[in-house]
Motif scaffolding. Sequence first.
Motif, PDB file in Angstrom:
ATOM      1  N   ARG A   1       0.818  -1.226   0.000  1.00  0.00           N
ATOM      2  CA  ARG A   1       0.000   0.000   0.000  1.00  0.00           C
ATOM      3  C   ARG A   1       0.844   1.265   0.000  1.00  0.00           C
ATOM      4  N   ALA A   2       2.075   1.184   0.533  1.00  0.00           N
ATOM      5  CA  ALA A   2       2.938   2.378   0.630  1.00  0.00           C
ATOM      6  C   ALA A   2       3.573   2.731  -0.710  1.00  0.00           C
ATOM      7  N   GLY A   3       3.398   1.887  -1.708  1.00  0.00           N
ATOM      8  CA  GLY A   3       3.953   2.182  -3.033  1.00  0.00           C
ATOM      9  C   GLY A   3       4.984   1.163  -3.453  1.00  0.00           C
ATOM     10  N   ALA A   4       5.462   1.336  -4.691  1.00  0.00           N
ATOM     11  CA  ALA A   4       6.399   0.355  -5.260  1.00  0.00           C
ATOM     12  C   ALA A   4       7.694   0.329  -4.468  1.00  0.00           C
ATOM     13  N   ALA A   5       8.234  -0.881  -4.329  1.00  0.00           N
ATOM     14  CA  ALA A   5       9.542  -1.082  -3.702  1.00  0.00           C
ATOM     15  C   ALA A   5       9.593  -0.586  -2.257  1.00  0.00           C
ATOM     16  N   ARG A   6       8.476  -0.703  -1.560  1.00  0.00           N
ATOM     17  CA  ARG A   6       8.435  -0.388  -0.129  1.00  0.00           C
ATOM     18  C   ARG A   6       7.758  -1.538   0.601  1.00  0.00           C
ATOM     19  N   LEU A   7       8.207  -1.820   1.811  1.00  0.00           N
ATOM     20  CA  LEU A   7       7.514  -2.783   2.663  1.00  0.00           C
ATOM     21  C   LEU A   7       7.089  -2.015   3.912  1.00  0.00           C
ATOM     22  N   SER A   8       5.778  -1.928   4.153  1.00  0.00           N
ATOM     23  CA  SER A   8       5.289  -1.097   5.254  1.00  0.00           C
ATOM     24  C   SER A   8       4.430  -1.900   6.213  1.00  0.00           C
ATOM     25  N   SER A   9       4.563  -1.541   7.497  1.00  0.00           N
ATOM     26  CA  SER A   9       3.725  -2.125   8.547  1.00  0.00           C
ATOM     27  C   SER A   9       2.795  -1.043   9.070  1.00  0.00           C
ATOM     28  N   ARG A  10       1.604  -1.438   9.486  1.00  0.00           N
ATOM     29  CA  ARG A  10       0.668  -0.458  10.053  1.00  0.00           C
ATOM     30  C   ARG A  10       1.160   0.086  11.382  1.00  0.00           C
ATOM     31  N   LEU A  11       2.186  -0.554  11.962  1.00  0.00           N
ATOM     32  CA  LEU A  11       2.765  -0.012  13.198  1.00  0.00           C
ATOM     33  C   LEU A  11       3.697   1.145  12.899  1.00  0.00           C
ATOM     34  N   GLY A  12       3.890   1.463  11.630  1.00  0.00           N
ATOM     35  CA  GLY A  12       4.619   2.679  11.269  1.00  0.00           C
ATOM     36  C   GLY A  12       5.978   2.460  10.648  1.00  0.00           C
ATOM     37  N   LEU A  13       6.511   1.276  10.774  1.00  0.00           N
ATOM     38  CA  LEU A  13       7.828   1.007  10.199  1.00  0.00           C
ATOM     39  C   LEU A  13       7.699   0.752   8.700  1.00  0.00           C
ATOM     40  N   GLU A  14       8.669   1.234   7.936  1.00  0.00           N
ATOM     41  CA  GLU A  14       8.634   1.096   6.476  1.00  0.00           C
ATOM     42  C   GLU A  14      10.074   1.033   5.980  1.00  0.00           C
ATOM     43  N   VAL A  15      10.366   0.116   5.078  1.00  0.00           N
ATOM     44  CA  VAL A  15      11.745   0.015   4.562  1.00  0.00           C
ATOM     45  C   VAL A  15      11.704  -0.129   3.038  1.00  0.00           C
ATOM     46  N   ASN A  16      12.872   0.079   2.412  1.00  0.00           N
ATOM     47  CA  ASN A  16      13.001  -0.196   0.981  1.00  0.00           C
ATOM     48  C   ASN A  16      12.960  -1.697   0.744  1.00  0.00           C
ATOM     49  N   ALA A  17      12.414  -2.067  -0.383  1.00  0.00           N
ATOM     50  CA  ALA A  17      12.349  -3.489  -0.735  1.00  0.00           C
ATOM     51  C   ALA A  17      12.502  -3.604  -2.246  1.00  0.00           C
ATOM     52  N   ARG A  18      12.689  -4.815  -2.703  1.00  0.00           N
ATOM     53  CA  ARG A  18      12.712  -5.039  -4.157  1.00  0.00           C
ATOM     54  C   ARG A  18      11.292  -5.391  -4.600  1.00  0.00           C
ATOM     55  N   GLU A  19      10.790  -4.652  -5.572  1.00  0.00           N
ATOM     56  CA  GLU A  19       9.439  -4.918  -6.067  1.00  0.00           C
ATOM     57  C   GLU A  19       9.460  -6.182  -6.943  1.00  0.00           C
ATOM     58  N   VAL A  20       8.507  -7.038  -6.726  1.00  0.00           N
ATOM     59  CA  VAL A  20       8.379  -8.251  -7.547  1.00  0.00           C
ATOM     60  C   VAL A  20       7.443  -7.941  -8.715  1.00  0.00           C
ATOM     61  N   PHE A  21       7.915  -8.212  -9.918  1.00  0.00           N
ATOM     62  CA  PHE A  21       7.113  -8.020 -11.130  1.00  0.00           C
ATOM     63  C   PHE A  21       6.774  -9.394 -11.718  1.00  0.00           C
ATOM     64  N   ASP A  22       5.919  -9.378 -12.754  1.00  0.00           N
ATOM     65  CA  ASP A  22       5.567 -10.654 -13.403  1.00  0.00           C
ATOM     66  C   ASP A  22       6.807 -11.412 -13.859  1.00  0.00           C
ATOM     67  N   ASP A  23       7.821 -10.654 -14.322  1.00  0.00           N
ATOM     68  CA  ASP A  23       9.005 -11.326 -14.885  1.00  0.00           C
ATOM     69  C   ASP A  23      10.163 -11.441 -13.885  1.00  0.00           C
ATOM     70  N   THR A  24       9.896 -11.144 -12.617  1.00  0.00           N
ATOM     71  CA  THR A  24      10.971 -11.324 -11.619  1.00  0.00           C
ATOM     72  C   THR A  24      11.320 -12.798 -11.497  1.00  0.00           C
ATOM     73  N   ASP A  25      12.622 -13.077 -11.512  1.00  0.00           N
ATOM     74  CA  ASP A  25      13.113 -14.446 -11.361  1.00  0.00           C
ATOM     75  C   ASP A  25      13.978 -14.460 -10.098  1.00  0.00           C
ATOM     76  N   PHE A  26      13.465 -15.074  -9.035  1.00  0.00           N
ATOM     77  CA  PHE A  26      14.189 -15.052  -7.757  1.00  0.00           C
ATOM     78  C   PHE A  26      15.540 -15.750  -7.869  1.00  0.00           C
TER      79      PHE A  26
END
Length: 215
Positions: free
Chosen positions: A41-66
């Motif tokens: 919900r916080a936007g692309a490439a972000r991982l957010s918790s409703r407790l207020g913490l938010e960090v950068n993350a890698r966005e997963v797309f249809d073609d992401t290959d882990f």
Amino acid sequence: MAELVFFTGTMDSGKSTLALQTDHNYTARGRRGLIFTRGDRAGAARLSSRLGLEVNAREVFDDTDFWAEVHAEFTGGRTVDHLVCDEAQFYSEQQVEQLARLVDETEIDVFAFGITTDFRTRLFPGAARLFELADRIEVLQVQSLCWCGARATHNARTVDGVMVTEGDQVVIGDVGDDRAAGVVAYEVLCRRHHMRQMTAATARRRSAADPSLWE
Ligand SMILES: Nc1ncnc2c1ncn2[C@@H]1O[C@H](COP(=O)(O)OP(=O)(O)O)[C@@H](O)[C@H]1O
Ligand SMILES: Cc1cn([C@H]2C[C@H](O)[C@@H](COP(=O)(O)O)O2)c(=O)[nH]c1=O
């Protein structure tokens, strides 16, 4: 032994918070992780918790290959000890299979977090594959409650507090009844009230219209 673990619960049950805590605890002990999410919900490439913490993350797309993502880290001389994968219900079946392969062949721990079923109580493809492949399924311990006080087990989609049963499987949104008029929101319900399509607002309207319900 490395593990593929799927932490699941309704919306608003603390999954993203646990994802952040897990990464924090492992990182604090010198282990290096990669954080992935899709459609936070916080936007692309972000991982957010409703407790207020938010960090950068890698966005997963249809073609992401882990597999390729981790391979690129190793060939760049960077170790990877674990993956934190939020909103994993939105991943494809192939992407979940890549996560399982990483666990088995590279001994990387994968911690996946996500809801199990959609607003129609149907499994998301990513969640279904995680149920099929995970070493462990962990249901979040903090209980979310239905408006009636019973444990919430299902996610309802609402517009103006009224549950809807038609629409795309994926519509990013939040819980709460303070959304602008006509905007999609979500509400967690027990199965009984999900089946009866009775949200908090519907129940309020019904009890107001029928005071004898409480006599
Ligand atoms: N103001 C608050 N005070 C205490 N806990 C809160 C508050 N707001 C949210 N929470 C906690 O955060 C949880 C939601 O966390 P989050 O990680 O965003 O959930 P999820 O990822 O499962 O949707 C709620 O279930 C509740 O336990
Ligand atoms: C039930 C349901 C949910 N979603 C979306 C709504 C949110 O953006 C995420 C869940 O996030 P949370 O961190 O667990 O609150 O999923 C959807 O797209 N379709 C649905 O049916």
